[in-house]
Design a protein around this motif. Sequence first.
Motif, PDB file in Angstrom:
ATOM      1  N   ILE A 202      -4.746  -8.952   4.483  1.00 13.50           N
ATOM      2  CA  ILE A 202      -5.042  -9.273   3.062  1.00 13.50           C
ATOM      3  C   ILE A 202      -4.481  -7.977   2.616  1.00 13.50           C
ATOM      4  O   ILE A 202      -3.753  -8.532   1.353  1.00 13.50           O
ATOM      5  CB  ILE A 202      -6.572  -9.428   3.173  1.00 13.50           C
ATOM      6  N   ILE A 203      -4.435  -6.907   2.876  1.00 11.37           N
ATOM      7  CA  ILE A 203      -3.945  -5.754   2.128  1.00 11.37           C
ATOM      8  C   ILE A 203      -2.505  -6.102   1.940  1.00 11.37           C
ATOM      9  O   ILE A 203      -1.725  -5.870   0.983  1.00 11.37           O
ATOM     10  CB  ILE A 203      -4.122  -4.516   2.882  1.00 11.37           C
ATOM     11  N   ASN A 204      -1.773  -6.408   3.104  1.00  5.67           N
ATOM     12  CA  ASN A 204      -0.415  -6.914   3.183  1.00  5.67           C
ATOM     13  C   ASN A 204       0.684  -5.710   2.721  1.00  5.67           C
ATOM     14  O   ASN A 204       1.533  -5.892   2.009  1.00  5.67           O
ATOM     15  CB  ASN A 204      -0.028  -7.928   2.118  1.00  5.67           C
ATOM     16  N   ALA A 205       0.193  -4.640   3.140  1.00  7.90           N
ATOM     17  CA  ALA A 205       1.236  -3.279   3.160  1.00  7.90           C
ATOM     18  C   ALA A 205       2.018  -3.374   4.362  1.00  7.90           C
ATOM     19  O   ALA A 205       1.547  -2.714   5.598  1.00  7.90           O
ATOM     20  CB  ALA A 205       0.307  -1.848   3.053  1.00  7.90           C
ATOM     21  N   THR A 206       3.295  -3.875   4.081  1.00  3.42           N
ATOM     22  CA  THR A 206       3.980  -3.983   5.644  1.00  3.42           C
ATOM     23  C   THR A 206       5.132  -2.817   5.561  1.00  3.42           C
ATOM     24  O   THR A 206       5.887  -2.822   6.822  1.00  3.42           O
ATOM     25  CB  THR A 206       4.701  -5.257   5.753  1.00  3.42           C
TER      26      THR A 206
ATOM     27  N   ASN B 178       6.621  -2.992   0.732  1.00  2.00           N
ATOM     28  CA  ASN B 178       6.868  -4.092   1.537  1.00  2.00           C
ATOM     29  C   ASN B 178       8.426  -4.001   2.159  1.00  2.00           C
ATOM     30  O   ASN B 178       8.940  -4.678   2.907  1.00  2.00           O
ATOM     31  CB  ASN B 178       6.727  -5.614   1.069  1.00  2.00           C
ATOM     32  N   HIS B 179       9.379  -3.016   1.660  1.00  2.00           N
ATOM     33  CA  HIS B 179      10.596  -2.704   1.924  1.00  2.00           C
ATOM     34  C   HIS B 179      10.918  -1.288   2.438  1.00  2.00           C
ATOM     35  O   HIS B 179      10.562  -0.521   1.576  1.00  2.00           O
ATOM     36  CB  HIS B 179      11.460  -3.152   0.874  1.00  2.00           C
ATOM     37  N   PRO B 180      11.080  -0.897   3.683  1.00  2.00           N
ATOM     38  CA  PRO B 180      11.286   0.383   3.980  1.00  2.00           C
ATOM     39  C   PRO B 180      12.533   1.122   3.253  1.00  2.00           C
ATOM     40  O   PRO B 180      13.605   0.365   2.828  1.00  2.00           O
ATOM     41  CB  PRO B 180      11.757   0.381   5.362  1.00  2.00           C
TER      42      PRO B 180
END
Length: 339
Positions: free
Chosen positions: A126-130, A308-310
């Motif tokens: 749910i947090i969706n911190a990838t 969401n993007h390194p």
Amino acid sequence: MIKIDLKDSQKQQIEEKLMAFIEHNKIFEKIQKLASYLDVEKFNNTAELLKKIDLNFFLIFGKQSLQECIDEFEGAILTDVSKNNIKKDKLKLIIANGPKGKRLPGFHYFYKKFSDSDEAYDILKIINATVCPYCNRQYTFTVRKGKLKSRPQFDHYFPKSLFPYLSISVYNLIPSCALCNTGKSKSSPDKILYPYEESFESKEIRFKADNIIPYILREDKDISISLETLESSNENKADIINAYNNDFKIKALYELHSDEARKIIEKKYIFNDEALESICRSYSDAVYDKKYLKELIFGKYEVEDFINHPLSKFTSDIFEQISELDLHILSNASSLKIY
């Protein structure tokens, strides 16, 4: 350094999942038993706070709110240990691990149960911190397919070794990479930004390539990376930068990404605004716009997409720095060359 920006709908889902875990594992009943034990042992002030714990306690949101909770608990603990003439650490160990020989679990047991629970994986989804919010370098995907499981580590923003009663307070848990979780460890959070509220963007701290012009003019092959503040204020941002360099090794690690800075410089030189416009016209049937092309070519994303993007914060900062130098003008210089 990157903000985890949660919407109200996400917080509602998190609340539902956390409640399911608490009910399934009878957490409230076990806390009440621990409180009763502390009452008998004359740790009455701490016991009273434990008795008041409800779902909202585990959903405390915000650095200031968590700090206020800590102040209340630490005050009660200090009063109890002074009255009973014992060390504070002894009472905290009881809260963390439960009393010895009583088969009564403490808050660290609750965290152990939570960390491998289905609800923990659901909450991470749910947090969706990838990408790790502390370094913005490492992916932190959550995977659960049958027996195959992988998830980011949970960093306790306020360390559970010092504040065990916050062990499963969900907004004290920061999904992070192993390197950052280990680096932060027991470090004081005073100068570490709280990812659910703060970021380098909000503090006007950015990455900087320190010798772009010498590189462009072929006077120096090296690109050094540092952190800088955009504006001065009453807040000592140098302390924040020092904390990130010391705890998370940000400067040392990003120095290893200097090749990425070189690539950004060269791409910005090749794919100037005129080139981007030309590509957009050539592929108009594909509906490419300049924003999409910047993501595709440079890896430059909007602030809300950093989580969401390194390297997205780093890329964006270096891109903007180069833009400020106006490479279009520089490109007309006869001595200008790109390696």
